[in-house]
Design a protein around this motif. Structure first.
Motif, PDB file in Angstrom:
ATOM      1  N   LEU A  37      16.694   8.931   5.124  1.00 11.95           N
ATOM      2  CA  LEU A  37      17.265   7.705   4.564  1.00 11.95           C
ATOM      3  C   LEU A  37      16.189   6.757   4.043  1.00 11.95           C
ATOM      4  CD1 LEU A  37      20.124   7.165   7.145  1.00 11.95           C
ATOM      5  CD2 LEU A  37      20.329   7.957   4.776  1.00 11.95           C
ATOM      6  N   PHE A  38      15.099   6.606   4.772  1.00 12.67           N
ATOM      7  CA  PHE A  38      14.020   5.732   4.274  1.00 12.67           C
ATOM      8  C   PHE A  38      13.458   6.269   2.965  1.00 12.67           C
ATOM      9  CE2 PHE A  38      13.340   4.200   8.833  1.00 12.67           C
ATOM     10  CZ  PHE A  38      13.982   2.993   8.597  1.00 12.67           C
ATOM     11  N   ASP A  43      11.480   3.302   0.922  1.00 11.40           N
ATOM     12  CA  ASP A  43      10.817   2.363   1.827  1.00 11.40           C
ATOM     13  C   ASP A  43       9.611   3.086   2.419  1.00 11.40           C
ATOM     14  OD1 ASP A  43       9.950   0.804   3.985  1.00 11.40           O
ATOM     15  OD2 ASP A  43      11.974   0.040   4.353  1.00 11.40           O
ATOM     16  N   ARG A  44       8.477   2.941   1.748  1.00 15.76           N
ATOM     17  CA  ARG A  44       7.289   3.714   2.095  1.00 15.76           C
ATOM     18  C   ARG A  44       6.762   3.368   3.491  1.00 15.76           C
ATOM     19  NH1 ARG A  44       5.973   8.145   0.084  1.00 15.76           N
ATOM     20  NH2 ARG A  44       3.776   7.713  -0.178  1.00 15.76           N
ATOM     21  N   ARG A  45       6.730   2.100   3.842  1.00 16.06           N
ATOM     22  CA  ARG A  45       6.201   1.728   5.154  1.00 16.06           C
ATOM     23  C   ARG A  45       7.050   2.342   6.265  1.00 16.06           C
ATOM     24  NH1 ARG A  45       6.793  -2.124   9.227  1.00 16.06           N
ATOM     25  NH2 ARG A  45       4.851  -2.426  10.367  1.00 16.06           N
ATOM     26  N   CYS A  46       8.351   2.203   6.167  1.00 18.01           N
ATOM     27  CA  CYS A  46       9.230   2.766   7.199  1.00 18.01           C
ATOM     28  C   CYS A  46       9.165   4.289   7.201  1.00 18.01           C
ATOM     29  CB  CYS A  46      10.658   2.271   7.006  1.00 18.01           C
ATOM     30  SG  CYS A  46      10.835   0.517   7.388  1.00 18.01           S
ATOM     31  N   TRP A  71       1.587  13.427  11.077  1.00 19.69           N
ATOM     32  CA  TRP A  71       0.630  12.323  11.181  1.00 19.69           C
ATOM     33  C   TRP A  71      -0.189  12.182   9.905  1.00 19.69           C
ATOM     34  CZ3 TRP A  71      -1.119  14.343  16.572  1.00 19.69           C
ATOM     35  CH2 TRP A  71      -0.229  13.887  17.560  1.00 19.69           C
ATOM     36  N   GLN A  72      -0.589  13.300   9.305  1.00 19.77           N
ATOM     37  CA  GLN A  72      -1.364  13.226   8.061  1.00 19.77           C
ATOM     38  C   GLN A  72      -0.535  12.606   6.939  1.00 19.77           C
ATOM     39  OE1 GLN A  72      -2.579  17.336   7.946  1.00 19.77           O
ATOM     40  NE2 GLN A  72      -4.517  16.910   8.963  1.00 19.77           N
ATOM     41  N   GLN A  73       0.736  12.990   6.856  1.00 19.67           N
ATOM     42  CA  GLN A  73       1.616  12.391   5.849  1.00 19.67           C
ATOM     43  C   GLN A  73       1.783  10.893   6.112  1.00 19.67           C
ATOM     44  OE1 GLN A  73       5.319  14.550   5.704  1.00 19.67           O
ATOM     45  NE2 GLN A  73       4.297  16.495   5.326  1.00 19.67           N
ATOM     46  N   ALA A  74       1.925  10.536   7.384  1.00 19.43           N
ATOM     47  CA  ALA A  74       2.066   9.122   7.742  1.00 19.43           C
ATOM     48  C   ALA A  74       0.824   8.348   7.319  1.00 19.43           C
ATOM     49  CB  ALA A  74       2.302   8.982   9.244  1.00 19.43           C
ATOM     50  N   LEU A  75      -0.349   8.911   7.599  1.00 19.53           N
ATOM     51  CA  LEU A  75      -1.589   8.228   7.254  1.00 19.53           C
ATOM     52  C   LEU A  75      -1.734   8.069   5.743  1.00 19.53           C
ATOM     53  CD1 LEU A  75      -4.165   6.953   8.351  1.00 19.53           C
ATOM     54  CD2 LEU A  75      -5.244   9.211   8.204  1.00 19.53           C
ATOM     55  N   GLN A  76      -1.322   9.079   4.986  1.00 25.99           N
ATOM     56  CA  GLN A  76      -1.394   8.992   3.517  1.00 25.99           C
ATOM     57  C   GLN A  76      -0.536   7.852   2.977  1.00 25.99           C
ATOM     58  OE1 GLN A  76      -0.225  12.927   2.314  1.00 25.99           O
ATOM     59  NE2 GLN A  76      -2.294  13.757   2.516  1.00 25.99           N
ATOM     60  N   ILE A  77       0.495   7.485   3.713  1.00 22.18           N
ATOM     61  CA  ILE A  77       1.360   6.380   3.294  1.00 22.18           C
ATOM     62  C   ILE A  77       0.854   5.049   3.846  1.00 22.18           C
ATOM     63  CG2 ILE A  77       3.673   5.385   3.564  1.00 22.18           C
ATOM     64  CD1 ILE A  77       4.720   8.336   3.584  1.00 22.18           C
ATOM     65  N   LEU A  78       0.552   5.021   5.143  1.00 20.64           N
ATOM     66  CA  LEU A  78       0.243   3.758   5.815  1.00 20.64           C
ATOM     67  C   LEU A  78      -1.136   3.207   5.452  1.00 20.64           C
ATOM     68  CD1 LEU A  78       1.696   4.585   9.338  1.00 20.64           C
ATOM     69  CD2 LEU A  78       2.730   3.159   7.556  1.00 20.64           C
ATOM     70  N   GLY A  82      -2.389  -0.651   3.965  1.00 25.27           N
ATOM     71  CA  GLY A  82      -3.102  -1.543   4.868  1.00 25.27           C
ATOM     72  C   GLY A  82      -2.336  -1.806   6.154  1.00 25.27           C
ATOM     73  N   ASP A  83      -1.437  -0.900   6.493  1.00 23.58           N
ATOM     74  CA  ASP A  83      -0.616  -1.086   7.687  1.00 23.58           C
ATOM     75  C   ASP A  83      -1.478  -0.937   8.941  1.00 23.58           C
ATOM     76  OD1 ASP A  83       1.255  -0.011   9.951  1.00 23.58           O
ATOM     77  OD2 ASP A  83       2.574  -0.949   8.471  1.00 23.58           O
ATOM     78  N   PRO A  84      -1.319  -1.819   9.911  1.00 21.85           N
ATOM     79  CA  PRO A  84      -2.140  -1.744  11.114  1.00 21.85           C
ATOM     80  C   PRO A  84      -1.916  -0.481  11.955  1.00 21.85           C
ATOM     81  CG  PRO A  84      -0.483  -3.483  11.320  1.00 21.85           C
ATOM     82  CD  PRO A  84      -0.438  -2.977   9.909  1.00 21.85           C
ATOM     83  N   HIS A  85      -0.817   0.217  11.745  1.00 22.87           N
ATOM     84  CA  HIS A  85      -0.561   1.457  12.475  1.00 22.87           C
ATOM     85  C   HIS A  85      -1.424   2.621  11.983  1.00 22.87           C
ATOM     86  CE1 HIS A  85       3.145  -0.862  13.256  1.00 22.87           C
ATOM     87  NE2 HIS A  85       3.064  -0.277  14.446  1.00 22.87           N
ATOM     88  N   ALA A  86      -2.025   2.464  10.816  1.00 19.94           N
ATOM     89  CA  ALA A  86      -2.836   3.553  10.243  1.00 19.94           C
ATOM     90  C   ALA A  86      -3.983   3.943  11.167  1.00 19.94           C
ATOM     91  CB  ALA A  86      -3.358   3.156   8.869  1.00 19.94           C
TER      92      ALA A  86
END
Length: 100
Positions: A37-38, A43-46, A71-78, A82-86
């Motif tokens: 859904l995101f 909604d890239r951050r979500c 995790w790698q896909q998440a990092l490529q987005i976050l 500049g998301d602090p979760h990166a």
């Protein structure tokens, strides 16, 4: 009422709750629904946060390759956002690489 945005926002924390109670099959289902859904809403951050959570669930179930990919896909987005979760995701990837 077919409010898919609300479904996405309910599925993400529900997946986290299932993860914390070791109900991994349910966590995977909720994370995958939220991710779908995101992505539909662009909604890239979500999407990134959900991919990180999905990676955590994969890791908890011993699916380490799937965890690393998520995790790698998440990092490529976050990271570019500049998301602090990166930083936390980067640490998870490094830890998984050392454990290989």
């Amino acid at each position: 009422m077919n409010d898919q945005w609300s479904v996405a926002w309910a599925s993400y924390p529900l997946g986290l709750a299932y993860q914390q109670t070791n109900q991994h099959d349910e966590a995977l289902k909720q994370h995958q629904l939220a991710l779908k859904l995101f992505r539909r809403f662009d909604d890239r951050r979500c999407e990134g946060l959900t991919l990180a959570a999905l990676g955590d669930t994969f890791h908890a179930t011993g699916q380490h390759d799937d965890a690393r990919r998520s995790w790698q896909q998440a990092l490529q987005i976050l990271d570019p956002l500049g998301d602090p979760h990166a930083g936390a995701v980067r640490s998870l990837i490094a830890k998984a690489e050392r454990a290989k």
